[in-house]
Design a protein around this motif. Structure first.
Motif, PDB file in Angstrom:
ATOM      1  N   GLN A 116       0.813  -1.213   0.000  1.00 32.87           N
ATOM      2  CA  GLN A 116       0.000   0.000   0.000  1.00 32.87           C
ATOM      3  C   GLN A 116       0.852   1.272   0.000  1.00 32.87           C
ATOM      4  N   SER A 149       3.538   3.294  -5.391  1.00 34.36           N
ATOM      5  CA  SER A 149       2.971   4.423  -6.128  1.00 34.36           C
ATOM      6  C   SER A 149       1.621   4.042  -6.729  1.00 34.36           C
ATOM      7  N   GLU A 150       0.848   5.049  -7.094  1.00 32.24           N
ATOM      8  CA  GLU A 150      -0.447   4.787  -7.721  1.00 32.24           C
ATOM      9  C   GLU A 150      -0.275   3.967  -8.986  1.00 32.24           C
ATOM     10  N   ASP A 203      -3.651   5.282   3.219  1.00 32.75           N
ATOM     11  CA  ASP A 203      -4.021   6.552   2.593  1.00 32.75           C
ATOM     12  C   ASP A 203      -5.320   6.284   1.839  1.00 32.75           C
ATOM     13  N   LYS A 213      -7.807   8.125   0.596  1.00 26.98           N
ATOM     14  CA  LYS A 213      -8.126   8.860  -0.634  1.00 26.98           C
ATOM     15  C   LYS A 213      -7.316   8.338  -1.814  1.00 26.98           C
ATOM     16  N   LYS A 214      -6.058   8.047  -1.595  1.00 22.57           N
ATOM     17  CA  LYS A 214      -5.208   7.497  -2.662  1.00 22.57           C
ATOM     18  C   LYS A 214      -5.804   6.200  -3.200  1.00 22.57           C
ATOM     19  N   ASP A 253      -9.197   6.805  -5.022  1.00 20.51           N
ATOM     20  CA  ASP A 253      -8.991   7.366  -6.366  1.00 20.51           C
ATOM     21  C   ASP A 253      -8.569   6.278  -7.351  1.00 20.51           C
ATOM     22  N   ILE A 254      -7.696   5.387  -6.899  1.00 25.84           N
ATOM     23  CA  ILE A 254      -7.253   4.286  -7.766  1.00 25.84           C
ATOM     24  C   ILE A 254      -8.432   3.379  -8.106  1.00 25.84           C
TER      25      ILE A 254
END
Length: 429
Positions: free
Chosen positions: A133, A136-137, A165, A167-168, A171-172
């Motif tokens: 986790q 990187s995205e 994280d 939100k990260k 978003d993914i």
């Protein structure tokens, strides 16, 4: 009950609103069945044309009230209680997956969940890819496939205390047209509401802080109602296309934002039956009524314990998101109420596994138990206990060091807990 009420009020008031002459305290509806006047009334319930109670495996008034309270606390539209936290994780994924599908999961998750995903799901034809986790995205997105149906992670991982994280990851997930499922057991909605950061579905082992007294095993799944299943209908036919077992009813069309939890209730619970007992739901509700009081105390005590351990020469390392300098301190300040995460501290003792075990055996107030996150201080060595089914390679992949001690700080006097730690450290010198 309005979701605009503060969490402290929801803990006490949400879910059960007695009418004139009804019990002030939520009753235990200890009945398997519920009576109706006509055959047509019962038929409408079975056809999902009307809401009501007809068999406790599907719905029970005690369970429904407690589920509604937790949904209100998390800011969700609906929830379902399960027999355990493990069942909640299982149902949350299975509700949108079938043989031939795939999910992506963080490696930093509870050992039992890791085993469910790595061993049991593949036997059912559901493949799981594990990702770091902290990657990187782009790296995490690379794990997503055309048949991926969800991403799973824990707000604060058990036992490694990695902070997600949210939100990260949300978003993914959303960029790939799938929901983010987050296990919020350790922080509870008192310290974090993952929906506010973009998560779509939340699970809990209610056995932990929510119950708070180690009396009742249970779990819960909460739906935010925010994920648009219809917009991705090709991925989620089980929700958007007719269900032949209900005369061609399509959940999203019939129940809107309630589709996900309705399907979990009338299909998965109908067929698999991992329902929480009304007795356990009653006990869970008692725990929830003091959740807003206990969680801050757990965190305050854990902060003092962490600061004490950090100052000890015999301690090789320590993880606690509330410590300035901790890897996750800044993220915890951003996502968690007053920066407080949970009452669990992890650390290692110099000298490795054997010295760590000797230290644990020297504790007097803290009990060695297969549990975490209740009012009594307890301790565990995951590599020897909860995670012993994992290979060394899997332990390392999950971030569980051989010397890791999981110390669940209770609500006793912090001074007494620290004194116990002190005498155990002296015993191994």
């Amino acid at each position: 009950m309005s979701q605009e009420l503060r969490p402290e009020t929801l803990c006490v008031q949400a879910g059960w609103t007695p009418k004139k002459g009804e019990p002030r305290v939520l009753p235990i509806y200890q009945s398997t069945t519920f009576k109706y006047e006509t055959s047509e009334q019962m038929a409408k319930l079975f056809d999902l044309e009307e809401s009501g109670f007809f068999y406790t495996r599907l719905q029970n008034p005690t369970n429904e009230a407690v589920a509604a309270k937790i949904a209100a606390l998390e800011g969700g539209v609906a929830a379902i209680l399960t027999s355990s936290g493990q069942a909640a994780s299982f149902y949350a994924v299975l509700n949108i997956c079938e043989a031939g599908d795939h999910i992506v999961s963080s490696t930093s998750i509870y050992g039992g969940t890791y085993n469910l995903f790595a061993v049991t799901f593949p036997k059912m034809g559901i493949q799981v890819s594990f990702v770091d986790q902290e990657a990187s995205e782009e790296e995490i997105k690379a794990a997503i496939r055309p048949n991926t149906k969800a991403i799973f992670a824990e707000t604060v991982s058990n036992p490694t205390l990695c902070v997600l994280d949210i939100k990260k990851f949300a978003d993914i997930a959303h960029s790939s047209g799938v929901p983010l499922i987050v296990d919020n057991t350790f922080t509870t909605p008192i310290n974090c509401r993952p929906f506010e950061f973009g998560a779509d579905i939340v699970t809990h082992s209610t056995t932990k802080y929510m119950d708070g007294h180690a009396t009742a095993v249970g779990g819960v799944i909460v739906d935010s109602g925010n994920f648009d299943w219809e917009a991705h209908s090709d991925k989620f036919p089980g929700l958007t296309e007719p269900d032949p077992s209900y005369h061609g009813l399509a959940y999203t069309k019939a129940f809107g934002k309630g589709a996900y939890i309705t399907k979990a209730t009338v299909q998965l619970m109908r067929d698999l039956g991992s329902i929480q007992s009304p007795q356990n739901a009653f006990l869970l509700n008692l725990g929830l009524e003091t959740l807003h009081l206990r969680v801050p105390r757990h965190c305050e005590n854990a902060q003092k314990v962490a600061e004490f351990l950090q100052s000890q020469d015999d301690v090789a390392w320590i993880n606690y998101p509330g410590l300035p300098g901790d890897k996750y301190y800044d993220l915890a300040q951003k996502q968690f109420r007053d920066g407080q995460s949970c009452g669990v501290v992890t650390f290692g003792i110099k000298g490795g596994r054997e010295r760590a075990i000797k230290f644990m055996d020297s504790l007097k107030l803290a009990a060695i138990v297969t549990h975490v996150a209740d009012s009594r201080t307890c301790v565990l060595h995951p590599a020897s206990h909860t995670h012993r089914q994992l290979t060394d390679e899997q332990l390392i992949e999950a971030g569980v060091r051989p010397d890791l001690i999981r110390f669940s700080v209770g609500t006793e006097a912090a001074e007494d807990i620290i004194a116990d730690l002190q005498q155990a450290l002296e015993a191994i010198r």
